[in-house]
Design a protein around this motif. Structure first.
Motif, PDB file in Angstrom:
ATOM      1  N   MET A  46      41.827  34.889  43.499  1.00  0.00           N
ATOM      2  CA  MET A  46      42.835  35.905  43.187  1.00  0.00           C
ATOM      3  C   MET A  46      42.850  36.237  41.694  1.00  0.00           C
ATOM      4  O   MET A  46      42.941  37.406  41.312  1.00  0.00           O
ATOM      5  N   LEU A  47      42.718  35.178  40.859  1.00  0.00           N
ATOM      6  CA  LEU A  47      42.756  35.443  39.414  1.00  0.00           C
ATOM      7  C   LEU A  47      41.538  36.268  38.985  1.00  0.00           C
ATOM      8  O   LEU A  47      41.656  37.221  38.209  1.00  0.00           O
TER       9      LEU A  47
ATOM     10  N   LEU B  27      50.870  38.086  41.110  1.00  0.00           N
ATOM     11  CA  LEU B  27      49.875  39.091  40.699  1.00  0.00           C
ATOM     12  C   LEU B  27      50.196  40.450  41.311  1.00  0.00           C
ATOM     13  O   LEU B  27      50.103  41.494  40.645  1.00  0.00           O
ATOM     14  N   GLU B  28      50.573  40.453  42.585  1.00  0.00           N
ATOM     15  CA  GLU B  28      50.906  41.736  43.214  1.00  0.00           C
ATOM     16  C   GLU B  28      52.116  42.374  42.536  1.00  0.00           C
ATOM     17  O   GLU B  28      52.202  43.586  42.401  1.00  0.00           O
TER      18      GLU B  28
ATOM     19  N   ASN C  54      49.281  29.216  46.469  1.00  0.00           N
ATOM     20  CA  ASN C  54      48.494  30.422  46.738  1.00  0.00           C
ATOM     21  C   ASN C  54      49.393  31.622  46.948  1.00  0.00           C
ATOM     22  O   ASN C  54      49.179  32.686  46.373  1.00  0.00           O
TER      23      ASN C  54
ATOM     24  N   PHE D  45      42.039  39.763  40.087  1.00  0.00           N
ATOM     25  CA  PHE D  45      42.980  40.455  39.212  1.00  0.00           C
ATOM     26  C   PHE D  45      42.289  40.913  37.928  1.00  0.00           C
ATOM     27  O   PHE D  45      42.445  42.058  37.494  1.00  0.00           O
TER      28      PHE D  45
ATOM     29  N   VAL E 174      43.318  41.876  44.639  1.00  0.00           N
ATOM     30  CA  VAL E 174      43.984  40.567  44.747  1.00  0.00           C
ATOM     31  C   VAL E 174      44.321  40.271  46.212  1.00  0.00           C
ATOM     32  O   VAL E 174      44.104  39.165  46.706  1.00  0.00           O
TER      33      VAL E 174
ATOM     34  N   LEU F 210      49.792  34.928  44.632  1.00  0.00           N
ATOM     35  CA  LEU F 210      49.603  36.260  45.218  1.00  0.00           C
ATOM     36  C   LEU F 210      50.796  37.159  44.897  1.00  0.00           C
ATOM     37  O   LEU F 210      50.626  38.282  44.410  1.00  0.00           O
TER      38      LEU F 210
ATOM     39  N   ARG G 249      41.293  29.510  46.555  1.00  0.00           N
ATOM     40  CA  ARG G 249      41.932  30.808  46.726  1.00  0.00           C
ATOM     41  C   ARG G 249      42.556  31.324  45.419  1.00  0.00           C
ATOM     42  O   ARG G 249      42.478  32.508  45.108  1.00  0.00           O
ATOM     43  N   ILE G 250      43.164  30.404  44.654  1.00  0.00           N
ATOM     44  CA  ILE G 250      43.802  30.822  43.401  1.00  0.00           C
ATOM     45  C   ILE G 250      42.782  31.423  42.454  1.00  0.00           C
ATOM     46  O   ILE G 250      43.011  32.482  41.837  1.00  0.00           O
TER      47      ILE G 250
ATOM     48  N   TYR H  32      42.919  37.274  48.592  1.00  0.00           N
ATOM     49  CA  TYR H  32      43.783  36.381  49.365  1.00  0.00           C
ATOM     50  C   TYR H  32      43.313  36.306  50.819  1.00  0.00           C
ATOM     51  O   TYR H  32      43.401  35.265  51.458  1.00  0.00           O
TER      52      TYR H  32
END
Lengths: 174, 287
Positions: free
Chosen positions: A59-60, B20-21, B13, A63, A84, B17, A55-56, A88
């Motif tokens: 997200m990266l 970044l958000e 995680n 982004f 992002v 999140l 998951r990380i 998730y």
């Protein structure tokens, strides 16, 4: 994940980014005197990353992709913010749509691996989520909820068509 | 330290999140009301250069239409050079009548936010060409926006299709046969709707306005000269939902601010501007 998968994903990243910022950005259709949608193809990159991406990492990568798209659109974090959150949510959607005998974790959720109906369900749920988040971020308030829903709907339909075209043309396995 | 790592393994995680958000929301917020933007800083220059190249490339595609537009523009310029009118009829004996209050800087839109609640665009003229913050931007058919920020070679314009845009506008009554002067002033705003329509607020209800009345710039700011066309009144749905003593007026814009390509930045004569400012500073109404 073998080196072939990595290479094809890197190429896909560059290709989708270029198509998004140089071609799709220019597609504007006036409906009722107002440009009524955004064509958002770039979420596709995140959708068809392999099942075993943590998951990380999702997200990266989301982004990174979002920020690069943002640089060419209005200079804000709109695309990145929505993408992002979509990254998730991807594992949830995947577990929700999991077939009875689970996924082969070395594969990717592509049309070729998982078949038409499954991919359409999967891509449309993620894309719907992404477009809704994008327009909510853009308005930054739910005061304009009707506009947000309308733009979400039109952009979703048009973007979905482009995603299907992309998958038909390249039909990637992983 | 070990427990910290355990915590990260459990909540990594979610923390990523949120982190970044947080960055994204900060970016969105900064580019909005606070009017800082990264585009005009270092990264922006590179992207602008790429965008300008792309814009040049695609500019050929609608060359024919642009030529037609420019021709019409030239004709207009020949016919009506008085758009910059500096109303000095009474004092023509003492003041050089050829004096103009505004001069034009021709510019091209090289990048724009496509649509949304807050539209902005980037022009290929900046501080090096004499563009300054607060200058008005017009096209041949109407007004486009106001310069918000400039870098050396580029400037950022807040379109009139921006929820924070406010332009002083005058209503010119269509029916001039009436004895009384019906002209009045209000504020042109845009509320994230149709791209060809804006709203006119702050016109008191006791003022009679009619569908078809012309809307022009009022000349009450340095950004636009008096009498530049904005649009006509399309409909008057009723009273303003917030300020009930005011009309709610829908204005059909005379131009298409979403699609405009060739624009002019209005540069006010520096000496006259200082002159005006010094007059305002004296405070004529103070006792």
């Amino acid at each position: 994940m073998n080196s072939k998968t990595i290479l094809s994903n890197v190429l896909r990243f560059v290709l989708i980014l270029l198509v998004q910022v140089f071609i799709l950005k220019r597609i504007v259709l006036m409906v009722d005197g107002r440009p009524s949608f955004q064509v958002l193809l770039y979420p596709l990159f995140l959708m068809i990353l392999p099942f075993n991406m943590p998951r990380i990492a999702l997200m990266l990568l989301g982004f990174l992709m979002g920020i690069l798209v943002d640089l060419f659109y209005t200079p804000t974090g709109l695309h990145a913010g929505a993408l992002v959150l979509m990254a998730y949510a991807r594992p949830w959607i995947l577990s929700f749509l999991a077939p009875r005998d689970g996924y082969n974790m070395n594969h990717s959720p592509t049309m070729k691996r998982m078949g038409w109906p499954w991919f359409l369900k999967y891509a449309s749920s993620l894309l719907l989520l992404h477009t809704f988040l994008y327009f909510s971020f853009e308005a930054f308030t739910f005061l304009y909820i009707l506009e947000i829903l309308w733009q979400t709907f039109t952009s979703f339909v048009i973007s979905m068509i482009f995603i299907i075209i992309f998958m038909q043309v390249f039909n990637p396995e992983d | 330290m070990g427990s910290l790592l355990q915590l990260f393994a459990r909540l990594g995680n979610l923390l990523t999140l949120l982190f970044l958000e947080g960055i994204c929301v900060m970016l969105i917020y900064q580019s909005g009301p606070k009017q800082k933007d990264i585009l005009l800083n270092s990264t922006g220059l590179f992207v602008n250069a790429v965008n300008e190249q792309m814009s040049q490339l695609t500019g050929y595609l609608n060359l024919k239409k642009q030529v037609a537009e420019l021709k019409a523009n030239n004709t207009n310029a020949h016919n009506a050079r008085l758009e910059t009118r500096y109303d000095n009829v009474l004092v023509k004996d003492t003041v050089n009548i050829n004096d103009s209050l505004y001069s034009y800087i021709a510019a091209e839109v090289i990048s724009r936010s496509i649509y949304g609640a807050n539209n902005t665009m980037i022009l290929n003229r900046g501080g090096a060409h004499g563009v300054e913050k607060g200058m008005g931007v017009i096209c041949d058919q109407g007004i486009v926006g106001i310069v918000q920020d400039t870098s050396r070679y580029f400037s950022k314009v807040i379109s009139i299709l921006h929820t924070k845009s406010r332009v002083s506008a005058a209503v010119i009554a269509r029916d001039t046969s009436q004895e009384k002067n019906n002209d009045t002033f209000g504020v042109l705003v845009w509320e994230n709707g149709h791209s060809r329509y804006a709203n006119l607020t702050d016109i008191p209800r006791y003022h009679e306005v009619q569908v078809g009345d012309t809307i022009q710039t009022s000349g009450y700011s340095f950004a636009f000269p008096k009498g530049y066309p904005i649009g006509v009144i399309e409909s008057i749905p009723g009273s303003d939902p917030v300020k009930t003593s005011m009309h709610a007026i829908k204005v059909r814009l005379s131009n298409d601010p979403i699609r405009v390509q060739h624009v002019y930045i209005l540069k006010m004569d520096k000496q006259k501007k200082e002159d005006l400012l010094s007059l305002e500073k004296d405070g004529g109404y103070e006792q």
